[in-house]
Design a protein around this motif. Structure first.
Motif, PDB file in Angstrom:
ATOM      1  N   VAL A 136      34.876  51.353 -23.048  1.00  0.00           N
ATOM      2  CA  VAL A 136      34.967  51.726 -21.639  1.00  0.00           C
ATOM      3  C   VAL A 136      35.728  53.042 -21.538  1.00  0.00           C
ATOM      4  N   LYS A 137      35.441  53.805 -20.504  1.00  0.00           N
ATOM      5  CA  LYS A 137      36.094  55.095 -20.303  1.00  0.00           C
ATOM      6  C   LYS A 137      36.329  55.307 -18.805  1.00  0.00           C
ATOM      7  N   GLY A 138      37.082  56.356 -18.500  1.00  0.00           N
ATOM      8  CA  GLY A 138      37.289  56.730 -17.109  1.00  0.00           C
ATOM      9  C   GLY A 138      38.410  55.977 -16.429  1.00  0.00           C
ATOM     10  N   ASP A 139      38.500  56.193 -15.116  1.00  0.00           N
ATOM     11  CA  ASP A 139      39.528  55.554 -14.294  1.00  0.00           C
ATOM     12  C   ASP A 139      39.185  54.066 -14.115  1.00  0.00           C
ATOM     13  N   LEU A 140      40.088  53.205 -14.516  1.00  0.00           N
ATOM     14  CA  LEU A 140      39.780  51.775 -14.530  1.00  0.00           C
ATOM     15  C   LEU A 140      39.771  51.158 -13.141  1.00  0.00           C
ATOM     16  N   ASP A 141      40.606  51.650 -12.237  1.00  0.00           N
ATOM     17  CA  ASP A 141      40.558  51.156 -10.865  1.00  0.00           C
ATOM     18  C   ASP A 141      39.205  51.478 -10.235  1.00  0.00           C
ATOM     19  N   GLU A 142      38.724  52.686 -10.497  1.00  0.00           N
ATOM     20  CA  GLU A 142      37.410  53.071  -9.988  1.00  0.00           C
ATOM     21  C   GLU A 142      36.307  52.233 -10.646  1.00  0.00           C
ATOM     22  N   ALA A 143      36.472  51.950 -11.922  1.00  0.00           N
ATOM     23  CA  ALA A 143      35.473  51.159 -12.655  1.00  0.00           C
ATOM     24  C   ALA A 143      35.374  49.755 -12.085  1.00  0.00           C
ATOM     25  N   VAL A 144      36.526  49.138 -11.802  1.00  0.00           N
ATOM     26  CA  VAL A 144      36.521  47.787 -11.224  1.00  0.00           C
ATOM     27  C   VAL A 144      35.929  47.818  -9.818  1.00  0.00           C
ATOM     28  N   ALA A 145      36.327  48.789  -9.020  1.00  0.00           N
ATOM     29  CA  ALA A 145      35.806  48.899  -7.656  1.00  0.00           C
ATOM     30  C   ALA A 145      34.285  49.064  -7.650  1.00  0.00           C
ATOM     31  N   ALA A 146      33.770  49.786  -8.651  1.00  0.00           N
ATOM     32  CA  ALA A 146      32.319  49.998  -8.742  1.00  0.00           C
ATOM     33  C   ALA A 146      31.594  48.758  -9.270  1.00  0.00           C
ATOM     34  N   GLY A 147      32.305  47.933 -10.048  1.00  0.00           N
ATOM     35  CA  GLY A 147      31.689  46.741 -10.627  1.00  0.00           C
ATOM     36  C   GLY A 147      31.291  46.906 -12.075  1.00  0.00           C
ATOM     37  N   ALA A 148      31.796  47.942 -12.751  1.00  0.00           N
ATOM     38  CA  ALA A 148      31.415  48.184 -14.143  1.00  0.00           C
ATOM     39  C   ALA A 148      31.857  47.056 -15.071  1.00  0.00           C
ATOM     40  N   HIS A 149      32.912  46.351 -14.695  1.00  0.00           N
ATOM     41  CA  HIS A 149      33.406  45.248 -15.537  1.00  0.00           C
ATOM     42  C   HIS A 149      32.413  44.103 -15.642  1.00  0.00           C
ATOM     43  N   THR A 150      31.455  44.042 -14.728  1.00  0.00           N
ATOM     44  CA  THR A 150      30.532  42.906 -14.719  1.00  0.00           C
ATOM     45  C   THR A 150      29.527  42.943 -15.860  1.00  0.00           C
ATOM     46  N   LEU A 151      29.481  44.037 -16.606  1.00  0.00           N
ATOM     47  CA  LEU A 151      28.679  44.006 -17.835  1.00  0.00           C
ATOM     48  C   LEU A 151      29.287  43.006 -18.812  1.00  0.00           C
ATOM     49  N   PHE A 152      30.592  42.826 -18.730  1.00  0.00           N
ATOM     50  CA  PHE A 152      31.318  41.981 -19.674  1.00  0.00           C
ATOM     51  C   PHE A 152      31.819  40.670 -19.053  1.00  0.00           C
ATOM     52  N   PHE A 153      32.075  40.677 -17.749  1.00  0.00           N
ATOM     53  CA  PHE A 153      32.637  39.517 -17.059  1.00  0.00           C
ATOM     54  C   PHE A 153      31.817  39.315 -15.788  1.00  0.00           C
ATOM     55  N   GLN A 154      30.742  38.525 -15.916  1.00  0.00           N
ATOM     56  CA  GLN A 154      29.742  38.427 -14.859  1.00  0.00           C
ATOM     57  C   GLN A 154      30.064  37.382 -13.798  1.00  0.00           C
ATOM     58  N   CYS A 155      31.063  36.537 -14.053  1.00  0.00           N
ATOM     59  CA  CYS A 155      31.312  35.403 -13.167  1.00  0.00           C
ATOM     60  C   CYS A 155      32.671  35.524 -12.497  1.00  0.00           C
ATOM     61  N   GLY A 156      33.092  34.476 -11.816  1.00  0.00           N
ATOM     62  CA  GLY A 156      34.371  34.470 -11.130  1.00  0.00           C
ATOM     63  C   GLY A 156      35.485  33.933 -12.011  1.00  0.00           C
ATOM     64  N   LEU A 157      36.729  34.190 -11.596  1.00  0.00           N
ATOM     65  CA  LEU A 157      37.892  33.812 -12.387  1.00  0.00           C
ATOM     66  C   LEU A 157      38.138  32.311 -12.396  1.00  0.00           C
ATOM     67  N   GLY A 158      37.739  31.611 -11.346  1.00  0.00           N
ATOM     68  CA  GLY A 158      38.020  30.176 -11.309  1.00  0.00           C
ATOM     69  C   GLY A 158      37.542  29.537 -10.021  1.00  0.00           C
ATOM     70  N   HIS A 159      37.951  28.296  -9.822  1.00  0.00           N
ATOM     71  CA  HIS A 159      37.474  27.528  -8.681  1.00  0.00           C
ATOM     72  C   HIS A 159      38.467  26.420  -8.338  1.00  0.00           C
ATOM     73  N   MET A 160      38.337  25.895  -7.144  1.00  0.00           N
ATOM     74  CA  MET A 160      39.126  24.739  -6.740  1.00  0.00           C
ATOM     75  C   MET A 160      38.661  23.519  -7.531  1.00  0.00           C
TER      76      MET A 160
END
Length: 278
Positions: A136-160
């Motif tokens: 991964v490269k670039g500004d990470l806050d911008e990457a998360v805001a854009a959704g670039a992390h979803t190539l690696f983490f496609q789902c949600g963090l958890g659930h009730m």
């Protein structure tokens, strides 16, 4: 259940064999399954149940299972472990990134925190780790805001979690994990976040970040040059047959913090390897 899987799995066994031992452990203690056991060497595919795949050295096993108590409350945990005695160096690097993401998300848990914030905290920690490996490269806050992390983490963090492993979600996730003012996203990745609203004392929930290298998704996004300003696809291709890693635990939100539910289970790479000694 998880100790049985980690300590009994051997090269040459099938996923079915291990899943049978895991499920037998719950029944032998007077419990029942909270949900159908997920046990697979193909951890990159979410909710992949046990099959006839034969374990081979160099692979990893992802086991996501839980028991139901006599009061019918559900448990839900995940551990990922190597088929060999030890993780490969590449596997350990990714494993440690997932573990750091879990620990970062756990540290945010308390009344008043929006679980969406906990989720995004894990997302940034995952990208931070992957950037250190050159994926991964670039500004990470911008990457998360854009959704670039979803190539690696496609789902949600958890659930009730409660008397159903996904508590009350049959009435609709938007009524359980969201509010009238906090609406469910339709974006890839965030749309799979089951819980986003502000945490309250008494909530019981899971924290389960993961990294999943899905070959088909990698190829599709690379062809589209999607998020190419953030993703080094040439480096990612070296992981296309990696599989997936998830670490999951259950928590109660207390008056001003959180409490781990159940006895602590090994989760560092070194502690997992110690249980795999054979």
């Amino acid at each position: 259940m998880h100790l049985k899987a980690i300590q009994s799995a051997r090269p040459g066994m099938t996923e079915y064999e291990i899943a049978g031992q895991v499920e037998g452990t719950a029944i032998s203690k007077g419990g029942h399954l909270a949900f159908p056991t997920i046990l697979t060497i193909n951890g990159q595919y979410l909710h992949n149940h046990a099959g006839s795949n034969v374990l081979q050295n160099g692979q990893m096993v992802l086991c996501d299972c839980g028991a139901e108590t006599n009061m019918h409350y559900a448990g839900d945990m995940t551990r990922t472990f190597p088929v060999s005695n030890t993780f490969t160096s590449q596997q350990k690097e990714i494993y440690n990134i997932v573990l750091k993401a879990e620990e970062a998300a756990i540290a945010t848990l308390k009344p008043g925190t929006f679980f969406k914030y906990s989720h995004l905290t894990a997302c940034k920690e995952i990208l931070t780790g992957l950037k250190s490996l050159g994926l991964v490269k670039g500004d990470l806050d911008e990457a998360v805001a854009a959704g670039a992390h979803t190539l690696f983490f496609q789902c949600g963090l958890g659930h009730m979690m409660g008397m159903d492993v996904h508590d009350m979600e049959n009435i609709g996730e938007q009524y359980v994990g969201y509010t009238d003012t906090l609406k469910k996203s339709t974006e890839f990745g965030l749309k799979s976040l089951r819980l986003a609203k502000e945490l309250e004392e008494g909530f019981v929930l899971t924290v389960e970040p993961g990294i999943y290298f899905i070959p088909e998704l990698i190829d599709q996004w690379q062809a589209e040059k999607k998020y190419s300003e953030f993703i080094n696809y040439d480096k990612v291709q070296a992981y296309r047959n990696f599989g997936g890693i998830r670490i999951e635990e259950d928590f109660l939100i207390t008056k001003d913090s959180y409490k781990l539910l159940g006895k602590p289970l090994a989760k560092t790479a070194e502690d997992i390897e110690a249980l795999r000694a054979f």
